[in-house]
Design a protein around this motif. Structure first.
Motif, PDB file in Angstrom:
ATOM      1  N   ILE A 147       0.837  -1.193   0.000  1.00 20.32           N
ATOM      2  CA  ILE A 147       0.000   0.000   0.000  1.00 20.32           C
ATOM      3  C   ILE A 147       0.878   1.250   0.000  1.00 20.32           C
ATOM      4  O   ILE A 147       2.102   1.161   0.181  1.00 20.32           O
ATOM      5  N   TYR A 148       0.241   2.405  -0.213  1.00 20.41           N
ATOM      6  CA  TYR A 148       0.975   3.673  -0.233  1.00 20.41           C
ATOM      7  C   TYR A 148       0.472   4.584   0.881  1.00 20.41           C
ATOM      8  O   TYR A 148      -0.726   4.852   0.991  1.00 20.41           O
ATOM      9  N   ILE A 149       1.409   5.028   1.725  1.00 26.55           N
ATOM     10  CA  ILE A 149       1.126   6.027   2.758  1.00 26.55           C
ATOM     11  C   ILE A 149       2.236   7.065   2.715  1.00 26.55           C
ATOM     12  O   ILE A 149       3.420   6.709   2.647  1.00 26.55           O
ATOM     13  N   ASN A 150       1.865   8.324   2.748  1.00 25.32           N
ATOM     14  CA  ASN A 150       2.847   9.410   2.694  1.00 25.32           C
ATOM     15  C   ASN A 150       3.828   9.232   1.534  1.00 25.32           C
ATOM     16  O   ASN A 150       5.042   9.326   1.696  1.00 25.32           O
ATOM     17  N   ASN A 151       3.246   8.911   0.374  1.00 23.83           N
ATOM     18  CA  ASN A 151       3.971   8.857  -0.898  1.00 23.83           C
ATOM     19  C   ASN A 151       4.893   7.655  -1.059  1.00 23.83           C
ATOM     20  O   ASN A 151       5.589   7.559  -2.065  1.00 23.83           O
ATOM     21  N   GLU A 152       4.927   6.745  -0.097  1.00 21.97           N
ATOM     22  CA  GLU A 152       5.847   5.623  -0.172  1.00 21.97           C
ATOM     23  C   GLU A 152       5.138   4.291   0.029  1.00 21.97           C
ATOM     24  O   GLU A 152       4.066   4.214   0.641  1.00 21.97           O
TER      25      GLU A 152
END
Length: 244
Positions: A147-152
């Motif tokens: 998944i992606y959180i805070n662009n990463e």
């Protein structure tokens, strides 16, 4: 006008100094979790797709501000159904953050995240419990969702949660569409309507306005069906909204 510009600058400064629907879901902050900064500040401030920061916050919960974004990442969106404690990991398997269940009817989750989080849509409030993230295809890894959180990219163990994955096309068709000033062939009047996506072909989308009876949030309606350019590469030019 000066007040609007000032507010916009304040939001940009917050995003630069701290670790994406149009409807804000507010909750009274009751706790101040001391989360460690576990995201690179520069990576948060380099979001070239930011259109309107004032409308990008989904909610504030437990001292954490949750924002959506206009950058489309991965193959689609995964929605997590959280019925037990679990951790979100970095790619090296160290702990990035955690969500734990609480015996509290008003605040059901104890969330340990950075003070500012950018993800597709997170609304932990008791009446919503929404945890949606841009994600790669679940089949990409046997054991983890990517998944992606805070662009990463981050990892979630598949055995620790129930999930449902939608491709981008399928996810968009579950949403209402709002046009922004970035959509070239749209008038200010058309930007007040809600739309559904009829067909998507690359960067083009056929949309149709939806009647007021479709959702209590809809205040304006005129019969409109048209093709628009809805994204520029991976940057969307429209806003998603849902009738919760």
């Amino acid at each position: 006008m000066k007040k609007v510009i000032f507010n916009f600058l304040v939001v940009i400064i917050l995003i630069s100094c701290n670790d994406k629907t149009t409807t804000n879901h507010n909750n009274v902050e009751k706790r101040n979790y001391s989360n460690r900064p576990i995201v690179d500040n520069d990576k948060l401030s380099n979001n070239s797709c930011l259109i309107d920061s004032l409308n990008m916050m989904s909610t504030e919960y437990g001292g954490i501000k949750f924002y959506t974004e206009n950058e489309l990442r991965g193959a689609g969106v995964v929605q997590l159904s959280i019925d037990k404690d679990f951790e979100i990991l970095n790619l090296d398997k160290t702990v990035y953050g955690s969500i734990k269940l609480k015996n509290n009817t008003e605040e059901p989750f104890d969330i340990k995240f950075p003070k500012m989080v950018i993800a597709r849509e997170i609304i932990p409030n008791i009446e919503y419990k929404i945890f949606c993230f841009d994600a790669e295809q679940p089949e990409t890894d046997n054991d983890f969702l990517i998944i992606y959180i805070n662009n990463e990219k981050r990892l979630v163990s598949k055995k620790d949660c129930k999930y449902k994955f939608h491709s981008w096309g399928a996810y968009i068709k579950t949403a209402f569409i709002h046009l922004t000033s970035k959509v070239e062939n749209s008038s200010k009047e058309e930007q007040t309507y809600y739309y559904e996506a009829l067909e998507i072909k690359g960067d083009s989308m056929e949309i149709k306005s939806v009647a007021k009876t479709s959702c209590d949030y809809i205040e304006e309606y005129k019969d409109v069906t048209k093709w628009i350019k809805w994204k520029e590469n991976s940057c969307k030019l429209i806003m998603f909204d849902f009738c919760y």
